[in-house]
Design an enzyme around this catalytic site. Structure first.
Site, PDB file in Angstrom:
ATOM      1  N   ARG A 184      -8.148  15.213  69.601  1.00  0.00           N
ATOM      2  CA  ARG A 184      -9.421  15.566  69.227  1.00  0.00           C
ATOM      3  C   ARG A 184      -9.581  15.019  67.682  1.00  0.00           C
ATOM      4  NH1 ARG A 184      -8.593  19.300  65.349  1.00  0.00           N
ATOM      5  NH2 ARG A 184      -7.048  20.850  65.704  1.00  0.00           N
ATOM      6  N   THR A 191      -5.907  23.251  63.004  1.00  0.00           N
ATOM      7  CA  THR A 191      -6.547  24.586  63.127  1.00  0.00           C
ATOM      8  C   THR A 191      -5.511  25.485  63.906  1.00  0.00           C
ATOM      9  OG1 THR A 191      -8.424  25.887  63.560  1.00  0.00           O
ATOM     10  CG2 THR A 191      -7.663  24.195  65.327  1.00  0.00           C
ATOM     11  N   CYS A 206      -8.610  23.383  58.506  1.00  0.00           N
ATOM     12  CA  CYS A 206      -9.322  22.007  58.878  1.00  0.00           C
ATOM     13  C   CYS A 206      -9.754  21.281  57.476  1.00  0.00           C
ATOM     14  CB  CYS A 206     -10.797  22.723  58.971  1.00  0.00           C
ATOM     15  SG  CYS A 206     -10.922  23.650  60.763  1.00  0.00           S
TER      16      CYS A 206
END
Length: 239
Positions: A76, A81, A184
């Site tokens: 992704r 995270t 993040c």
């Protein structure tokens, strides 16, 4: 029979029946391939994961856990995270109405989350240059300055016009896992949960129906229409 924009929802597992990350990722990839070839209308997967750190394509060494915890590298976007019990994860494996409108699709996912928060009396916000949904900081009743706090993360992969991955909404999870990472890639803000912000325990199961309702209401214009006959026939268990 008219087309519909909504593929089926499927709850993979909620606490205490959490879902292994790699198993869910394998399932996404299999489902993605079937949507691309036209043999499935797609599925919106909802679940809680067994605790795991995952690293998106933009993760840097400085973002990694400082305690040596293992990390799963994933396809992704975004950075590092955490997923785990108490966090509602949504993976819409769906065909987009416009494959080029990825920003609009991100807006759609953010809006699902913002409306879910609003139903709980919370003001979820977008922050320019930062993905996900935030509770903005300010000055509290005691005159103390509070930072912006991320309450939901978004990370996606869109290939052949079909999305994978999705969003994670912090509900009742512990925030201890965030103390060991640069979540993040953001160093000047914190993380929070629905339970922390409302002062009462709110679990993923508590918000599941609300998330589903807003997702279905906002889907037109963002997801490609699917054949209701296919939607009915393709209900065999996904292995």
């Amino acid at each position: 029979m008219p087309a519909t924009t909504m593929p089926p929802f499927r709850v993979l597992g909620l606490s205490p029946d959490t879902v292994d990350y790699r198993s869910a990722w394998d399932l996404q990839q299999d489902l993605h391939a079937r949507v691309v070839e036209g043999s499935s209308p797609g599925t919106v997967l909802l679940l809680e994961h067994t605790a795991v750190y995952t690293a998106g394509k933009r993760t840097e060494p400085a973002d990694l856990p400082d305690d040596g915890s293992p990390v799963v590298d994933v396809d992704r976007g975004g950075k590092l995270t955490w997923h785990g019990p108490g966090q509602l994860v949504c993976y819409p494996v769906v065909r987009l109405a416009d494959p080029a409108a990825v920003k609009e699709y991100v807006w759609f996912l953010e809006e699902v989350l913002i409306r879910t928060l609003a139903d709980l009396g919370l003001a979820g916000e977008r922050v320019d240059g930062r993905s996900g949904v935030w509770i903005l900081g300010g000055t509290d009743v005691h005159g103390r300055t509070t930072p912006d706090r991320k309450i939901a993360a978004i990370g996606l992969r869109v290939n052949h016009g079909v999305s994978m991955h999705g969003f994670a909404l912090n509900c009742s999870n512990s925030l201890a896992a965030y103390e060991h990472i640069v979540a993040c890639g953001i160093t000047d803000a914190g993380s929070t949960t629905l339970s922390v912000e409302t002062g009462r325990t709110i679990t993923p199961a508590d918000v599941l129906a609300t998330v589903r309702g807003h997702f279905a209401a906002l889907a037109p214009g963002h997801l490609a229409p699917v054949d209701p006959i296919m939607n009915t026939l393709r209900k065999e268990p996904l292995q």
